[in-house]
Design a protein around this motif. Structure first.
Motif, PDB file in Angstrom:
ATOM      1  N   GLU A  86      -9.087  36.542 -24.446  1.00 47.64           N
ATOM      2  CA  GLU A  86      -9.354  35.206 -24.965  1.00 47.64           C
ATOM      3  C   GLU A  86      -9.957  34.338 -23.884  1.00 47.64           C
ATOM      4  O   GLU A  86      -9.899  34.652 -22.694  1.00 47.64           O
ATOM      5  CB  GLU A  86      -8.095  34.573 -25.540  1.00 47.64           C
ATOM      6  CG  GLU A  86      -6.936  34.459 -24.579  1.00 47.64           C
ATOM      7  CD  GLU A  86      -5.702  33.934 -25.286  1.00 47.64           C
ATOM      8  OE1 GLU A  86      -5.274  32.834 -24.912  1.00 47.64           O
ATOM      9  OE2 GLU A  86      -5.185  34.613 -26.184  1.00 47.64           O
ATOM     10  N   HIS A 107     -10.232  27.270 -28.235  1.00 47.52           N
ATOM     11  CA  HIS A 107     -10.022  28.626 -27.744  1.00 47.52           C
ATOM     12  C   HIS A 107     -10.669  29.657 -28.664  1.00 47.52           C
ATOM     13  O   HIS A 107     -10.732  29.459 -29.869  1.00 47.52           O
ATOM     14  CB  HIS A 107      -8.518  28.903 -27.628  1.00 47.52           C
ATOM     15  CG  HIS A 107      -7.834  27.987 -26.684  1.00 47.52           C
ATOM     16  ND1 HIS A 107      -7.617  28.302 -25.372  1.00 47.52           N
ATOM     17  CD2 HIS A 107      -7.333  26.739 -26.856  1.00 47.52           C
ATOM     18  CE1 HIS A 107      -7.010  27.297 -24.770  1.00 47.52           C
ATOM     19  NE2 HIS A 107      -6.828  26.335 -25.660  1.00 47.52           N
ATOM     20  N   TYR A 108     -11.114  30.746 -28.062  1.00 44.62           N
ATOM     21  CA  TYR A 108     -11.653  31.868 -28.830  1.00 44.62           C
ATOM     22  C   TYR A 108     -10.971  33.147 -28.370  1.00 44.62           C
ATOM     23  O   TYR A 108     -10.399  33.232 -27.289  1.00 44.62           O
ATOM     24  CB  TYR A 108     -13.178  31.987 -28.681  1.00 44.62           C
ATOM     25  CG  TYR A 108     -13.654  32.214 -27.270  1.00 44.62           C
ATOM     26  CD1 TYR A 108     -13.685  33.497 -26.717  1.00 44.62           C
ATOM     27  CD2 TYR A 108     -14.071  31.152 -26.485  1.00 44.62           C
ATOM     28  CE1 TYR A 108     -14.111  33.701 -25.417  1.00 44.62           C
ATOM     29  CE2 TYR A 108     -14.502  31.350 -25.190  1.00 44.62           C
ATOM     30  CZ  TYR A 108     -14.519  32.623 -24.657  1.00 44.62           C
ATOM     31  OH  TYR A 108     -14.936  32.826 -23.369  1.00 44.62           O
ATOM     32  N   GLY A 109     -11.025  34.142 -29.242  1.00 47.62           N
ATOM     33  CA  GLY A 109     -10.493  35.458 -28.920  1.00 47.62           C
ATOM     34  C   GLY A 109     -11.547  36.502 -29.210  1.00 47.62           C
ATOM     35  O   GLY A 109     -12.476  36.265 -29.976  1.00 47.62           O
ATOM     36  N   THR A 147      -5.924  26.953 -31.932  1.00 51.62           N
ATOM     37  CA  THR A 147      -5.272  26.044 -30.986  1.00 51.62           C
ATOM     38  C   THR A 147      -6.313  25.157 -30.309  1.00 51.62           C
ATOM     39  O   THR A 147      -7.425  25.594 -30.029  1.00 51.62           O
ATOM     40  CB  THR A 147      -4.494  26.819 -29.909  1.00 51.62           C
ATOM     41  OG1 THR A 147      -5.386  27.729 -29.257  1.00 51.62           O
ATOM     42  CG2 THR A 147      -3.340  27.593 -30.500  1.00 51.62           C
ATOM     43  N   GLU A 162      -1.836  22.965 -32.908  1.00 52.31           N
ATOM     44  CA  GLU A 162      -1.970  24.295 -33.469  1.00 52.31           C
ATOM     45  C   GLU A 162      -2.082  24.176 -34.981  1.00 52.31           C
ATOM     46  O   GLU A 162      -1.331  23.414 -35.601  1.00 52.31           O
ATOM     47  CB  GLU A 162      -0.764  25.168 -33.105  1.00 52.31           C
ATOM     48  CG  GLU A 162      -0.941  26.589 -33.527  1.00 52.31           C
ATOM     49  CD  GLU A 162       0.085  27.503 -32.883  1.00 52.31           C
ATOM     50  OE1 GLU A 162       0.350  28.553 -33.491  1.00 52.31           O
ATOM     51  OE2 GLU A 162       0.602  27.188 -31.808  1.00 52.31           O
ATOM     52  N   LYS A 174      -9.690  30.741 -32.140  1.00 50.96           N
ATOM     53  CA  LYS A 174      -8.230  30.716 -32.241  1.00 50.96           C
ATOM     54  C   LYS A 174      -7.803  29.334 -32.754  1.00 50.96           C
ATOM     55  O   LYS A 174      -8.457  28.345 -32.486  1.00 50.96           O
ATOM     56  CB  LYS A 174      -7.603  31.011 -30.882  1.00 50.96           C
ATOM     57  CG  LYS A 174      -7.936  32.442 -30.413  1.00 50.96           C
ATOM     58  CD  LYS A 174      -7.232  32.779 -29.147  1.00 50.96           C
ATOM     59  CE  LYS A 174      -5.783  32.857 -29.344  1.00 50.96           C
ATOM     60  NZ  LYS A 174      -5.148  34.124 -29.373  1.00 50.96           N
TER      61      LYS A 174
END
Length: 161
Positions: free
Chosen positions: A126, A113-115, A27, A47, A25
């Protein structure tokens, strides 16, 4: 003066079914010394695409900070998902307003972050990878609870200029 940090993170041992449904992600939370509030070790939220970061200066107070994600490169291989991010930020020397310690352009903490999307339950979830957790740690799908990857490497932070 303008400074740049290179941040890298890797998820390895990707499970075959979820491999193409796991992604980074855009961010990041990053520990930076902030010359605006004159405090060291402030968490900055960044971001991709934003012109500036948000510095959490303490006690739910926040202000804009001169930092941004300058590059966000993802590499996907059969068994690993890698992220390389460049963060540009303005830095000036100061003494911490509360503790009196000198500021530094280095950072010692980051969270990326990952999703993921579950093909079995058709749900998304996430999670995050950060420098200060024990490793290795398994990454699970939020939908079917399958182990989909391993967080085995500490994200690296390197000062470029």
């Amino acid at each position: 003066m303008l400074r740049s940090l290179e941040i890298t993170a890797v998820l390895s041992g990707l499970e075959k079914v979820h491999r193409d449904r796991l992604f980074w992600k855009p961010t990041i939370q990053l520990n930076l010394d902030c010359f605006v509030c004159e405090r060291v070790g402030r968490t900055n939220a960044l971001e991709r695409g934003a012109e500036r970061a948000i510095c959490w200066s303490g006690r739910n107070e926040q202000h804009f900070a001169a930092a941004r994600i300058a590059a966000f490169d993802v590499t996907s291989q059969d068994d690993r998902l890698a992220l390389r991010t460049l963060v540009d930020f303005w830095w000036a020397p100061f003494k911490d307003a509360k503790r009196g310690v000198d500021a530094t352009p280095l950072s010692n903490w980051v969270r990326v972050h990952y999703g993921t999307y579950c093909p079995h339950q058709e749900t998304s979830s996430e999670g995050s990878v950060q420098t200060n957790v024990r490793r290795p740690t398994s990454v699970y799908c939020g939908g079917c609870n399958t182990e989909i990857a391993v967080d085995a490497e500490v994200p690296s932070i390197r000062l470029l200029v």
